[in-house]
Design a protein around this motif. Structure first.
Motif, mmCIF file in Angstrom:
data_model
loop_
_atom_site.group_PDB
_atom_site.id
_atom_site.type_symbol
_atom_site.label_atom_id
_atom_site.label_comp_id
_atom_site.label_asym_id
_atom_site.label_seq_id
_atom_site.Cartn_x
_atom_site.Cartn_y
_atom_site.Cartn_z
ATOM 1 N N ASP A 18 -14.300 42.493 -9.515
ATOM 2 C CA ASP A 18 -13.878 41.742 -10.636
ATOM 3 C C ASP A 18 -14.008 40.088 -9.997
ATOM 4 O OD1 ASP A 18 -13.528 43.712 -12.467
ATOM 5 O OD2 ASP A 18 -11.418 43.737 -12.100
ATOM 6 N N TRP A 19 -13.645 40.009 -8.686
ATOM 7 C CA TRP A 19 -13.621 38.708 -7.867
ATOM 8 C C TRP A 19 -15.250 38.285 -8.003
ATOM 9 C CZ3 TRP A 19 -9.955 35.221 -7.751
ATOM 10 C CH2 TRP A 19 -8.802 35.637 -7.669
ATOM 11 N N VAL A 20 -15.978 39.141 -7.638
ATOM 12 C CA VAL A 20 -17.445 38.901 -7.387
ATOM 13 C C VAL A 20 -18.058 38.381 -8.912
ATOM 14 C CG1 VAL A 20 -19.675 39.661 -6.879
ATOM 15 C CG2 VAL A 20 -17.646 40.156 -5.425
ATOM 16 N N LYS A 21 -17.650 39.224 -9.878
ATOM 17 C CA LYS A 21 -18.111 38.962 -11.307
ATOM 18 C C LYS A 21 -17.646 37.573 -11.639
ATOM 19 C CE LYS A 21 -18.137 43.847 -12.769
ATOM 20 N NZ LYS A 21 -17.791 44.655 -13.523
ATOM 21 N N LEU A 22 -16.162 37.310 -11.508
ATOM 22 C CA LEU A 22 -15.693 35.916 -11.855
ATOM 23 C C LEU A 22 -16.466 34.695 -10.976
ATOM 24 C CD1 LEU A 22 -13.648 34.310 -13.466
ATOM 25 C CD2 LEU A 22 -11.923 34.959 -11.738
ATOM 26 N N ALA A 23 -16.491 35.135 -9.504
ATOM 27 C CA ALA A 23 -17.093 33.985 -8.833
ATOM 28 C C ALA A 23 -18.662 33.865 -9.243
ATOM 29 C CB ALA A 23 -17.196 34.419 -7.423
ATOM 30 N N ALA A 24 -19.442 35.048 -9.793
ATOM 31 C CA ALA A 24 -20.724 34.812 -10.078
ATOM 32 C C ALA A 24 -20.645 34.010 -11.572
ATOM 33 C CB ALA A 24 -21.448 35.951 -10.629
ATOM 34 N N ILE A 25 -19.907 34.318 -12.515
ATOM 35 C CA ILE A 25 -19.933 33.554 -13.850
ATOM 36 C C ILE A 25 -19.651 32.025 -13.416
ATOM 37 C CG2 ILE A 25 -18.325 33.279 -15.866
ATOM 38 C CD1 ILE A 25 -17.811 36.082 -15.635
ATOM 39 N N GLU A 26 -18.850 31.759 -12.480
ATOM 40 C CA GLU A 26 -18.641 30.763 -12.290
ATOM 41 C C GLU A 26 -19.644 29.621 -11.553
ATOM 42 O OE1 GLU A 26 -15.919 28.381 -13.190
ATOM 43 O OE2 GLU A 26 -15.392 30.401 -14.097
ATOM 44 N N GLU A 27 -20.437 30.618 -10.672
ATOM 45 C CA GLU A 27 -21.544 29.863 -10.059
ATOM 46 C C GLU A 27 -22.602 29.512 -11.124
ATOM 47 O OE1 GLU A 27 -23.881 28.535 -6.629
ATOM 48 O OE2 GLU A 27 -21.713 29.367 -6.723
ATOM 49 N N LYS A 28 -22.854 30.480 -11.993
ATOM 50 C CA LYS A 28 -23.751 30.431 -12.964
ATOM 51 C C LYS A 28 -23.678 28.823 -13.920
ATOM 52 C CE LYS A 28 -26.742 32.110 -16.612
ATOM 53 N NZ LYS A 28 -26.649 30.792 -17.502
ATOM 54 N N LYS A 29 -22.220 29.134 -14.257
ATOM 55 C CA LYS A 29 -21.766 27.869 -15.054
ATOM 56 C C LYS A 29 -22.157 26.511 -14.226
ATOM 57 C CE LYS A 29 -17.777 29.513 -16.903
ATOM 58 N NZ LYS A 29 -16.132 29.306 -17.152
ATOM 59 N N ALA A 30 -21.539 26.575 -12.985
ATOM 60 C CA ALA A 30 -21.981 25.424 -12.284
ATOM 61 C C ALA A 30 -23.568 25.107 -11.963
ATOM 62 C CB ALA A 30 -21.329 25.523 -10.784
ATOM 63 N N LEU A 31 -24.256 26.100 -11.874
ATOM 64 C CA LEU A 31 -25.678 25.869 -11.746
ATOM 65 C C LEU A 31 -26.268 25.230 -13.095
ATOM 66 C CD1 LEU A 31 -27.153 28.802 -9.965
ATOM 67 C CD2 LEU A 31 -27.536 26.518 -9.142
ATOM 68 N N ASP A 32 -25.799 25.870 -14.075
ATOM 69 C CA ASP A 32 -26.233 25.017 -15.692
ATOM 70 C C ASP A 32 -25.802 23.764 -15.814
ATOM 71 O OD1 ASP A 32 -27.333 27.500 -16.034
ATOM 72 O OD2 ASP A 32 -25.358 28.222 -17.312
ATOM 73 N N GLU A 33 -24.700 23.386 -15.142
ATOM 74 C CA GLU A 33 -24.101 21.981 -15.397
ATOM 75 C C GLU A 33 -24.843 21.009 -14.487
ATOM 76 O OE1 GLU A 33 -20.174 19.472 -14.609
ATOM 77 O OE2 GLU A 33 -19.898 21.667 -15.111
ATOM 78 N N VAL A 34 -25.311 21.611 -13.410
ATOM 79 C CA VAL A 34 -26.074 20.858 -12.220
ATOM 80 C C VAL A 34 -27.444 20.735 -12.584
ATOM 81 C CG1 VAL A 34 -27.211 21.098 -9.840
ATOM 82 C CG2 VAL A 34 -24.409 21.445 -10.051
ATOM 83 N N ARG A 35 -28.062 21.723 -12.885
ATOM 84 C CA ARG A 35 -29.216 21.404 -13.763
ATOM 85 C C ARG A 35 -29.601 20.646 -14.913
ATOM 86 N NH1 ARG A 35 -30.759 26.857 -16.009
ATOM 87 N NH2 ARG A 35 -29.457 26.015 -17.789
ATOM 88 N N ALA A 36 -28.465 20.563 -15.662
ATOM 89 C CA ALA A 36 -28.344 19.548 -17.028
ATOM 90 C C ALA A 36 -28.231 18.225 -16.275
ATOM 91 C CB ALA A 36 -27.191 19.916 -18.175
ATOM 92 N N ASN A 37 -27.328 18.018 -15.430
ATOM 93 C CA ASN A 37 -27.147 16.691 -14.875
ATOM 94 C C ASN A 37 -28.177 16.273 -14.191
ATOM 95 O OD1 ASN A 37 -24.481 16.598 -16.198
ATOM 96 N ND2 ASN A 37 -23.431 17.268 -14.267
#
Length: 191
Positions: A18-37
């Protein structure tokens, strides 16, 4: 592993998966934000830089070609440098766009990897490193865009120097010192 979440959060995130899944979700969100910015900032800066190179070289070419204080050879020489600077500035745009287009699939692939990890909690370190390495490795187009920008700036500088030499030569050819030449120009202006 200790669980820093509230009791409700602890009930939801209990296992390491569950921790890995949660970390991956946060990593993907961060990547999406970084990509847009990054895309937005890159686009603004890219347009400004390319426009500036076009403006300084284009404005200088127009000024030189319309100048009466430059002889034919220097006018052609300086105008040629400024025109080549315009072409080089346009190449900045062409190569820059190609580099951006090539980077987007790499970002998408990395985001897809993190989406996959968020659903099955399976990380593949070698794939992860390969994807990040591919994203961080500049393409030939990125180098060409950067090089074309420097060439455009250099051509502008050489064009300015050619203009200065041309004006000095024109003044010397007339047999006047530069200060007398400036006074003669000022006297010729309509009042």
């Amino acid at each position: 592993m200790s669980n820093p979440l509230s009791p409700v959060g602890r009930a939801i995130v209990e296992s390491e998966d569950d921790w890995v899944k949660l970390a991956a979700i946060e990593e993907k969100k961060a990547l999406d934000e970084v990509r847009a910015n990054l895309w937005s900032e890159h686009s603004h800066l890219f347009r400004w830089m390319t426009g500036s190179l076009l403006a300084i070289n284009g404005g200088s070419a127009v000024a030189v070609l319309g100048s009466e204080q430059l002889g034919g050879l220097y006018k052609v020489l300086a105008g040629g440098f400024f025109s080549a600077g315009i072409l080089s500035a346009l190449l900045v745009g062409v190569f820059g766009q190609r580099a951006s287009v090539k980077a987007l699939p790499k970002i998408q692939e990395l985001a897809g990897y993190w989406l996959s990890v968020s659903t099955d909690s399976e990380r593949a370190k070698d794939l992860e490193e390969r994807l990040i390495g591919a994203l961080n490795r500049p393409t030939w187009d990125a180098y060409a865009s950067r090089g074309a920008g420097w060439v455009s700036a250099l051509l502008f500088t050489v064009g300015v120097l050619s203009t200065g030499f041309g004006i000095s030569y024109h003044v010397a050819e007339d047999g006047q010192s530069p200060s007398k030449h400036r006074s003669a120009i000022a006297d010729e202006r309509p009042r």
